[in-house]
Write a protein that holds these residues in place. Structure first.
Motif, PDB file in Angstrom:
ATOM      1  N   PRO A 137       0.840  -1.212   0.000  1.00 62.82           N
ATOM      2  CA  PRO A 137       0.000   0.000   0.000  1.00 62.82           C
ATOM      3  C   PRO A 137       0.870   1.256   0.000  1.00 62.82           C
ATOM      4  O   PRO A 137       1.941   1.285   0.606  1.00 62.82           O
ATOM      5  CB  PRO A 137      -0.774  -0.105   1.318  1.00 62.82           C
ATOM      6  CG  PRO A 137      -0.672  -1.517   1.746  1.00 62.82           C
ATOM      7  CD  PRO A 137       0.599  -2.053   1.168  1.00 62.82           C
ATOM      8  N   GLY A 138       0.415   2.270  -0.703  1.00 58.39           N
ATOM      9  CA  GLY A 138       1.122   3.544  -0.714  1.00 58.39           C
ATOM     10  C   GLY A 138       2.174   3.668  -1.805  1.00 58.39           C
ATOM     11  O   GLY A 138       2.745   4.731  -1.991  1.00 58.39           O
ATOM     12  N   PHE A 139       2.461   2.595  -2.534  1.00 60.85           N
ATOM     13  CA  PHE A 139       3.431   2.669  -3.624  1.00 60.85           C
ATOM     14  C   PHE A 139       2.694   2.981  -4.925  1.00 60.85           C
ATOM     15  O   PHE A 139       1.649   2.424  -5.213  1.00 60.85           O
ATOM     16  CB  PHE A 139       4.209   1.359  -3.759  1.00 60.85           C
ATOM     17  CG  PHE A 139       5.365   1.257  -2.815  1.00 60.85           C
ATOM     18  CD1 PHE A 139       6.654   1.488  -3.249  1.00 60.85           C
ATOM     19  CD2 PHE A 139       5.152   0.931  -1.488  1.00 60.85           C
ATOM     20  CE1 PHE A 139       7.723   1.404  -2.373  1.00 60.85           C
ATOM     21  CE2 PHE A 139       6.208   0.846  -0.607  1.00 60.85           C
ATOM     22  CZ  PHE A 139       7.502   1.088  -1.045  1.00 60.85           C
ATOM     23  N   VAL A 140       3.272   3.885  -5.719  1.00 63.77           N
ATOM     24  CA  VAL A 140       2.668   4.349  -6.959  1.00 63.77           C
ATOM     25  C   VAL A 140       3.565   3.941  -8.126  1.00 63.77           C
ATOM     26  O   VAL A 140       4.787   4.108  -8.068  1.00 63.77           O
ATOM     27  CB  VAL A 140       2.510   5.889  -6.930  1.00 63.77           C
ATOM     28  CG1 VAL A 140       1.957   6.415  -8.240  1.00 63.77           C
ATOM     29  CG2 VAL A 140       1.641   6.308  -5.765  1.00 63.77           C
ATOM     30  N   LEU A 141       2.966   3.420  -9.184  1.00 65.05           N
ATOM     31  CA  LEU A 141       3.700   3.036 -10.389  1.00 65.05           C
ATOM     32  C   LEU A 141       4.328   4.270 -11.019  1.00 65.05           C
ATOM     33  O   LEU A 141       3.639   5.257 -11.285  1.00 65.05           O
ATOM     34  CB  LEU A 141       2.738   2.365 -11.383  1.00 65.05           C
ATOM     35  CG  LEU A 141       3.329   1.935 -12.721  1.00 65.05           C
ATOM     36  CD1 LEU A 141       4.326   0.796 -12.517  1.00 65.05           C
ATOM     37  CD2 LEU A 141       2.217   1.501 -13.668  1.00 65.05           C
TER      38      LEU A 141
END
Length: 131
Positions: A42-46
């Protein structure tokens, strides 16, 4: 048809929170070309995507990259040992190393950052994996 071995490598560099992370909110992400799926916290963006892998950014400059590579003549062990040597040459102090015939894992430290690499020798590519 001759099967060309491939490996899946994952790399985490950054300052990660020390609190335990639950499975809630994790997202599956796949790379069709290499036939693998991995879970993104959670919280990681591509931030980057190609046929070979993807990169994600999280809080506090955390970075997650996952990619696959086809091996030529070198064995799985030889490839992993080469990658560890390159990381050490780049200044990473490797603190954990484990290499088996089917998978490998190693980690290290450099300038307050954590490096974690997990590699798996691949098998046939499943046809149903979509990014």
């Amino acid at each position: 048809m001759r099967h060309v071995p491939h490996i899946v490598l994952s790399l985490v560099v950054g300052i990660m929170p020390t609190s335990p992370l639950g499975a809630q909110g994790w997202q599956a992400f796949g790379i069709r070309h290499f036939g693998f799926v991995f879970d993104v916290p959670p919280g990681f963006v591509l931030t980057q995507h190609s046929d070979q892998g993807a990169a994600f950014e999280g809080k506090n400059k955390a970075f997650l990259a996952v990619w696959g590579a086809q091996l030529g003549n070198p064995s799985f062990r030889t490839e992993i040992e080469h990658r560890m040597a390159v990381n050490e040459k780049d200044g990473w102090k490797l603190t954990y190393k484990r290499v088996t015939p089917q998978w490998a894992s190693y980690s290290g430290l450099k300038d307050g950052q954590i490096l974690y690499v997990r590699a798996k020798k691949g098998g046939p590519i499943p046809p149903s994996i979509d990014p």
